[in-house]
Design a protein around this motif. Sequence first.
Motif, PDB file in Angstrom:
ATOM      1  N   PRO A 193       0.803  -1.221   0.000  1.00 44.62           N
ATOM      2  CA  PRO A 193       0.000   0.000   0.000  1.00 44.62           C
ATOM      3  C   PRO A 193       0.837   1.272   0.000  1.00 44.62           C
ATOM      4  O   PRO A 193       0.394   2.298  -0.524  1.00 44.62           O
ATOM      5  CB  PRO A 193      -0.829  -0.127   1.288  1.00 44.62           C
ATOM      6  CG  PRO A 193      -0.095  -1.119   2.133  1.00 44.62           C
ATOM      7  CD  PRO A 193       0.559  -2.059   1.180  1.00 44.62           C
ATOM      8  N   GLU A 194       2.038   1.233   0.584  1.00 42.51           N
ATOM      9  CA  GLU A 194       2.874   2.426   0.590  1.00 42.51           C
ATOM     10  C   GLU A 194       3.275   2.821  -0.823  1.00 42.51           C
ATOM     11  O   GLU A 194       3.296   4.003  -1.170  1.00 42.51           O
ATOM     12  CB  GLU A 194       4.128   2.183   1.449  1.00 42.51           C
ATOM     13  CG  GLU A 194       3.839   1.941   2.917  1.00 42.51           C
ATOM     14  CD  GLU A 194       3.492   0.490   3.204  1.00 42.51           C
ATOM     15  OE1 GLU A 194       3.507  -0.344   2.269  1.00 42.51           O
ATOM     16  OE2 GLU A 194       3.192   0.189   4.376  1.00 42.51           O
ATOM     17  N   GLY A 231       9.611   7.332  -7.205  1.00 41.19           N
ATOM     18  CA  GLY A 231      10.826   6.636  -6.784  1.00 41.19           C
ATOM     19  C   GLY A 231      10.819   5.159  -7.067  1.00 41.19           C
ATOM     20  O   GLY A 231      11.442   4.376  -6.335  1.00 41.19           O
ATOM     21  N   GLN A 232      10.145   4.752  -8.142  1.00 45.87           N
ATOM     22  CA  GLN A 232      10.035   3.331  -8.471  1.00 45.87           C
ATOM     23  C   GLN A 232      11.008   2.945  -9.579  1.00 45.87           C
ATOM     24  O   GLN A 232      11.166   3.671 -10.563  1.00 45.87           O
ATOM     25  CB  GLN A 232       8.610   2.997  -8.907  1.00 45.87           C
ATOM     26  CG  GLN A 232       7.575   3.246  -7.826  1.00 45.87           C
ATOM     27  CD  GLN A 232       7.884   2.486  -6.558  1.00 45.87           C
ATOM     28  OE1 GLN A 232       7.932   1.262  -6.549  1.00 45.87           O
ATOM     29  NE2 GLN A 232       8.114   3.211  -5.473  1.00 45.87           N
ATOM     30  N   ALA A 233      11.648   1.802  -9.410  1.00 47.74           N
ATOM     31  CA  ALA A 233      12.593   1.317 -10.414  1.00 47.74           C
ATOM     32  C   ALA A 233      11.893   0.573 -11.545  1.00 47.74           C
ATOM     33  O   ALA A 233      12.380   0.526 -12.670  1.00 47.74           O
ATOM     34  CB  ALA A 233      13.631   0.403  -9.759  1.00 47.74           C
ATOM     35  N   ASN A 234      10.752  -0.023 -11.258  1.00 51.93           N
ATOM     36  CA  ASN A 234      10.026  -0.808 -12.243  1.00 51.93           C
ATOM     37  C   ASN A 234       9.202   0.114 -13.139  1.00 51.93           C
ATOM     38  O   ASN A 234       8.256   0.758 -12.678  1.00 51.93           O
ATOM     39  CB  ASN A 234       9.103  -1.806 -11.537  1.00 51.93           C
ATOM     40  CG  ASN A 234       8.366  -2.715 -12.512  1.00 51.93           C
ATOM     41  OD1 ASN A 234       8.443  -2.545 -13.725  1.00 51.93           O
ATOM     42  ND2 ASN A 234       7.642  -3.672 -11.962  1.00 51.93           N
ATOM     43  N   GLU A 254       0.321   4.371  -2.615  1.00 57.23           N
ATOM     44  CA  GLU A 254       0.109   5.743  -2.183  1.00 57.23           C
ATOM     45  C   GLU A 254       1.139   6.682  -2.809  1.00 57.23           C
ATOM     46  O   GLU A 254       0.812   7.810  -3.211  1.00 57.23           O
ATOM     47  CB  GLU A 254       0.154   5.833  -0.656  1.00 57.23           C
ATOM     48  CG  GLU A 254      -0.087   7.227  -0.101  1.00 57.23           C
ATOM     49  CD  GLU A 254      -1.476   7.774  -0.403  1.00 57.23           C
ATOM     50  OE1 GLU A 254      -1.663   8.997  -0.282  1.00 57.23           O
ATOM     51  OE2 GLU A 254      -2.374   6.979  -0.761  1.00 57.23           O
ATOM     52  N   ARG A 255       2.392   6.240  -2.903  1.00 57.11           N
ATOM     53  CA  ARG A 255       3.416   7.075  -3.536  1.00 57.11           C
ATOM     54  C   ARG A 255       3.077   7.328  -4.999  1.00 57.11           C
ATOM     55  O   ARG A 255       3.257   8.434  -5.505  1.00 57.11           O
ATOM     56  CB  ARG A 255       4.794   6.419  -3.412  1.00 57.11           C
ATOM     57  CG  ARG A 255       5.435   6.588  -2.042  1.00 57.11           C
ATOM     58  CD  ARG A 255       6.927   6.277  -2.097  1.00 57.11           C
ATOM     59  NE  ARG A 255       7.178   4.865  -2.345  1.00 57.11           N
ATOM     60  CZ  ARG A 255       7.288   3.952  -1.387  1.00 57.11           C
ATOM     61  NH1 ARG A 255       7.138   4.296  -0.113  1.00 57.11           N
ATOM     62  NH2 ARG A 255       7.530   2.684  -1.682  1.00 57.11           N
ATOM     63  N   LEU A 256       2.580   6.307  -5.675  1.00 54.42           N
ATOM     64  CA  LEU A 256       2.208   6.469  -7.081  1.00 54.42           C
ATOM     65  C   LEU A 256       1.010   7.413  -7.227  1.00 54.42           C
ATOM     66  O   LEU A 256       0.976   8.230  -8.153  1.00 54.42           O
ATOM     67  CB  LEU A 256       1.891   5.105  -7.701  1.00 54.42           C
ATOM     68  CG  LEU A 256       3.100   4.202  -7.960  1.00 54.42           C
ATOM     69  CD1 LEU A 256       2.655   2.769  -8.230  1.00 54.42           C
ATOM     70  CD2 LEU A 256       3.936   4.728  -9.137  1.00 54.42           C
ATOM     71  N   ILE A 257       0.054   7.315  -6.337  1.00 54.55           N
ATOM     72  CA  ILE A 257      -1.097   8.210  -6.381  1.00 54.55           C
ATOM     73  C   ILE A 257      -0.656   9.650  -6.154  1.00 54.55           C
ATOM     74  O   ILE A 257      -1.069  10.566  -6.881  1.00 54.55           O
ATOM     75  CB  ILE A 257      -2.153   7.782  -5.343  1.00 54.55           C
ATOM     76  CG1 ILE A 257      -2.826   6.477  -5.777  1.00 54.55           C
ATOM     77  CG2 ILE A 257      -3.205   8.879  -5.145  1.00 54.55           C
ATOM     78  CD1 ILE A 257      -3.719   5.858  -4.719  1.00 54.55           C
ATOM     79  N   HIS A 268       0.163  -2.031 -10.235  1.00 51.67           N
ATOM     80  CA  HIS A 268      -0.674  -1.670  -9.086  1.00 51.67           C
ATOM     81  C   HIS A 268      -2.085  -1.230  -9.462  1.00 51.67           C
ATOM     82  O   HIS A 268      -3.020  -1.401  -8.668  1.00 51.67           O
ATOM     83  CB  HIS A 268       0.000  -0.559  -8.273  1.00 51.67           C
ATOM     84  CG  HIS A 268       1.186  -1.026  -7.497  1.00 51.67           C
ATOM     85  ND1 HIS A 268       1.081  -1.706  -6.308  1.00 51.67           N
ATOM     86  CD2 HIS A 268       2.509  -0.924  -7.756  1.00 51.67           C
ATOM     87  CE1 HIS A 268       2.291  -2.002  -5.853  1.00 51.67           C
ATOM     88  NE2 HIS A 268       3.174  -1.538  -6.716  1.00 51.67           N
ATOM     89  N   PHE A 269      -2.265  -0.659 -10.673  1.00 40.62           N
ATOM     90  CA  PHE A 269      -3.563  -0.089 -11.031  1.00 40.62           C
ATOM     91  C   PHE A 269      -4.140  -0.647 -12.322  1.00 40.62           C
ATOM     92  O   PHE A 269      -5.287  -0.341 -12.655  1.00 40.62           O
ATOM     93  CB  PHE A 269      -3.450   1.444 -11.136  1.00 40.62           C
ATOM     94  CG  PHE A 269      -2.949   2.091  -9.878  1.00 40.62           C
ATOM     95  CD1 PHE A 269      -3.808   2.337  -8.817  1.00 40.62           C
ATOM     96  CD2 PHE A 269      -1.608   2.424  -9.738  1.00 40.62           C
ATOM     97  CE1 PHE A 269      -3.348   2.924  -7.647  1.00 40.62           C
ATOM     98  CE2 PHE A 269      -1.130   3.006  -8.577  1.00 40.62           C
ATOM     99  CZ  PHE A 269      -2.001   3.254  -7.521  1.00 40.62           C
TER     100      PHE A 269
END
Length: 213
Positions: free
Chosen positions: A7-8, A39-42, A11-14, A49-50
């Motif tokens: 979930p963290e 801050g995602q590498a993928n 939330e960062r992506l949102i 996630h969505f």
Amino acid sequence: MARTSGPETRERLIRAAEEIFAVQGVHGGQLRDVVALAGQANPSAVQYHFGSREGLVDAVTAGRQLRTNAVLAPLLAVAPDELPELVGVLVAAEASELDSDRGRRCLRISAQLSHESGVRTRTPHPTLAGTPYWTLFERIEARLAAEGLPEPLRLERLDLALTVVGAAMADRARQYLHGVEPLTGRSLFLSDLVATTTALLRAPQPAVRRDLP
């Protein structure tokens, strides 16, 4: 880099999407910019996630509506079935998002999606189904019906009214975010928006003009 799970991460992506979409647009914002800001590498983190861009937009919208529903629901519960009061409930709920930078960004996003509410077809967008917002829309339409406005006009006008309120709120949000001094104070702005929107909804049915294309 943070792992694309949990979930963290969602939330960062949102939060990142709120920033990117508010500036670049819901349809113009690059998902790679959202992923990088989160801050995602993928590079496929949004899809993971969505499911899609639309899924991410729905998540942004749903989060925003959780906040405004908390404001709208108690106001709607005591509001009389009079048009100015019902429009006032809508404006008050939307205006609650002006109190934070996050809310202001979400107002700029929502304005781009106002025609996707489903009001014209009476089929609520999934994020609106069963919410106080949809109840409010139904009560406004019922009031317009009681005042004699034909169904096609009242549905079109309600859709247009949502666009007007959304655009006005988004512009005020933009000014706040950029440190621009608005022409009017907040109380006058909101009062005028209620009056203007009510007048739009309540305008007499016009005769069809043959000189228009």
